[in-house]
Design an enzyme around this catalytic site. Structure first.
Site, PDB file in Angstrom:
ATOM      1  N   SER A 160       0.804  -1.223   0.000  1.00 17.74           N
ATOM      2  CA  SER A 160       0.000   0.000   0.000  1.00 17.74           C
ATOM      3  C   SER A 160       0.839   1.277   0.000  1.00 17.74           C
ATOM      4  O   SER A 160       1.568   1.543  -0.946  1.00 17.74           O
ATOM      5  CB  SER A 160      -0.970  -0.049   1.183  1.00 17.74           C
ATOM      6  OG  SER A 160      -1.966   0.926   1.070  1.00 17.74           O
TER       7      SER A 160
ATOM      8  N   ASP B  49      -2.540   6.368  -3.378  1.00 13.17           N
ATOM      9  CA  ASP B  49      -1.370   5.708  -2.789  1.00 13.17           C
ATOM     10  C   ASP B  49      -0.926   4.558  -3.693  1.00 13.17           C
ATOM     11  O   ASP B  49      -1.476   4.351  -4.773  1.00 13.17           O
ATOM     12  CB  ASP B  49      -1.662   5.243  -1.357  1.00 13.17           C
ATOM     13  CG  ASP B  49      -2.639   4.086  -1.292  1.00 13.17           C
ATOM     14  OD1 ASP B  49      -3.417   3.924  -2.250  1.00 13.17           O
ATOM     15  OD2 ASP B  49      -2.631   3.343  -0.298  1.00 13.17           O
TER      16      ASP B  49
ATOM     17  N   ASP C 279      -1.259   1.339  -3.938  1.00 12.94           N
ATOM     18  CA  ASP C 279      -2.180   0.350  -4.511  1.00 12.94           C
ATOM     19  C   ASP C 279      -3.542   0.957  -4.834  1.00 12.94           C
ATOM     20  O   ASP C 279      -4.485   0.245  -5.163  1.00 12.94           O
ATOM     21  CB  ASP C 279      -2.327  -0.866  -3.592  1.00 12.94           C
ATOM     22  CG  ASP C 279      -3.008  -0.555  -2.268  1.00 12.94           C
ATOM     23  OD1 ASP C 279      -2.981   0.614  -1.852  1.00 12.94           O
ATOM     24  OD2 ASP C 279      -3.556  -1.483  -1.648  1.00 12.94           O
TER      25      ASP C 279
ATOM     26  N   ASP D 182      -5.976   2.204  -3.213  1.00 12.41           N
ATOM     27  CA  ASP D 182      -7.204   1.940  -2.455  1.00 12.41           C
ATOM     28  C   ASP D 182      -7.569   3.129  -1.579  1.00 12.41           C
ATOM     29  O   ASP D 182      -8.570   3.113  -0.886  1.00 12.41           O
ATOM     30  CB  ASP D 182      -7.096   0.651  -1.621  1.00 12.41           C
ATOM     31  CG  ASP D 182      -6.075   0.741  -0.490  1.00 12.41           C
ATOM     32  OD1 ASP D 182      -5.262   1.693  -0.494  1.00 12.41           O
ATOM     33  OD2 ASP D 182      -6.077  -0.148   0.385  1.00 12.41           O
TER      34      ASP D 182
END
Length: 452
Positions: A102, A244, A246, A248
């Site tokens: 992440s 960010d 990833d 999400d």
């Protein structure tokens, strides 16, 4: 008790336990064993990743583990975490795996799982997986000959996800005439996100779209809102959007470069949904980290807020349990459950843009719906996770601050789910005052259990 899994899967420095190829292969085998039902059909697990250098070796190890148990693998390559969840569901796969850490720096990596419905695994299945890692039970079940699994690459995965995102935007609206600064953090959304906004008609100024394996989240993305803030002012854009690694989570800034965080985005979207009678039970689900200003904003329009533990998985669990359709975190994990099963940065940005279009108002004006109480967050690196209220000088200091704040603010202290950090958060009417108190508590924590 789970030892390997944290609040967001297994995470650590790549190539150091637990984030090794050996553990990844064992996790692959355990996942294949768990998701393989008794039916005779071929089973399939989707694997996607972000842009980290270590993603290649962990992907290969997971593939080996899964295939060794007679389950096929569908490889989607670099794709946002919510995109992997979406494709797992749409391709009727048995499970999905995301290789990502992440918002962490490139040397870290992580592995998290989705079940076939696109939702993160409940704690009990993660615990079951952990117990299977060293189990001899799996050894006896290894298939041979034509029964072993094989890996396929899904070439159009990004295109499928782009279509899904565009379909989440109201068909009567478009983004024509809008100038958007978009920072993809050199992460998983570097191809998908610019395409979505451009195809809906916006002029996109892309940043952080040249990943090289080591520059993910490096001075860019949602942890560095100052980058989009400066670019918005420079290009005279209507909005800045930062994702960010990833994708999400999302943080945005208005046309003046002022940051608009997850709480404010939730306030804007929730009040709009209440006005359109779209917010189920007039209820928003947030975490204990959310600012008290969000509670006040919701109450003003006849809504209410339910708070959960920190972590988007707990927000989603509460939403599913109570039948709610909007939830999220201050950090920018925003879940629109009518559209997707997990936090989705690009989708959340599209919902916010839809409100701007529908109301024909700039973001700065929409953000006035919530007045945040001053909030201070101090992180302290710790060598051990001791119950903070069992350390007398720290407990006395915390109780003293709580008495001074009364009903005008709050103290929230918790350990990070993914790093050796204690987070000390204070809210109150006077920023100068609460900053001093937060630092006093932090100093006491450092003296007692701080990293040496």
């Amino acid at each position: 008790m789970k030892k390997l899994f944290g609040t967001d899967g297994v995470r650590g420095v790549a190539n150091i336990h637990p984030m090794t190829t050996e553990t990844a292969m064992q996790l692959g085998r355990a996942a294949a064993y768990i998701f393989k039902s008794s039916s005779r059909r071929r089973h399939r697990i989707v694997i996607g990743k972000d842009t980290r250098l270590s993603g290649y070796m962990l992907e290969s190890a997971l593939v080996a583990g899964i295939c060794s148990m007679g389950v096929d693998v569908l490889l989607v390559g670099p794709l946002p975490t919510p995109g992997i969840a979406n494709i797992t569901k749409s391709m009727r796969a048995d499970a999905g795996v995301v290789i990502s850490a992440s918002h962490n720096p490139f040397q870290d990596n992580g592995i998290k799982f989705f079940s076939g419905d696109g939702f993160k695994l409940p704690d009990e299945i993660e615990l079951k997986m952990e117990k299977l890692l060293d189990s001899k039970k799996i050894e006896a079940l290894r298939p041979t000959a034509t029964e072993v699994g094989k890996a396929f690459r899904i070439d159009d995965a990004a295109g499928r996800y782009i279509v899904f995102l565009k379909n989440s935007f109201p068909p009567e609206l478009d983004l024509a005439g809008l100038k958007i600064v978009l920072d993809c953090g050199n992460g998983a959304a570097y191809k998908v996100a610019p395409a979505v906004f451009e195809e809906l008609g916006a002029e996109v100024i892309p940043l952080g779209v040249k990943p090289n394996g080591t520059n993910i989240n490096a001075g860019c993305g949602s942890l560095h809102p100052e980058v989009i803030s400066e670019a918005v002012k420079q290009h005279r854009a209507d909005i800045g959007i930062a994702l960010d690694g990833d994708a999400d989570r999302v943080i945005v800034c208005d046309e003046f470069g002022n940051e608009v965080n997850g709480d404010q985005i939730m306030a804007i979207c929730a009040t709009d949904m209440i006005a359109r009678k779209q917010l189920k039970k007039k209820t928003l689900v947030a975490t204990v980290m959310s600012n008290m200003g969000l509670d006040i904003a919701l109450r003003k329009v006849g809504g209410k807020i339910i708070k959960t533990a920190v972590g988007d998985r707990y927000v989603v669990e509460e939403m599913r349990k109570g039948g709610y359709n909007l939830g999220g975190e201050q950090s920018g994990h925003l879940i629109f459950l009518d559209n997707n099963t997990t936090g989705d940065g690009v989708l959340a940005a599209l919902q916010l843009l839809a409100v701007m279009r529908r109301r024909e108002k700039p973001l700065s004006e929409l953000a006035e719906v919530m007045i945040p109480l001053p909030q201070v967050l101090v992180n302290v690196r710790v060598r051990e996770r001791q119950d903070i209220m069992t350390i007398p000088p720290v407990a006395v200091a915390i109780k003293g601050v709580e008495e001074k704040l009364g009903n005008e603010g709050r103290v929230l202290i918790r350990y990070s789910g993914t790093e050796p950090l204690l987070r000390i958060m204070l809210e109150g009417q006077d920023k100068y005052e609460i900053t001093g108190w937060a630092n006093e508590i932090a100093d006491l924590v450092r003296q007692q259990i701080g990293e040496k």
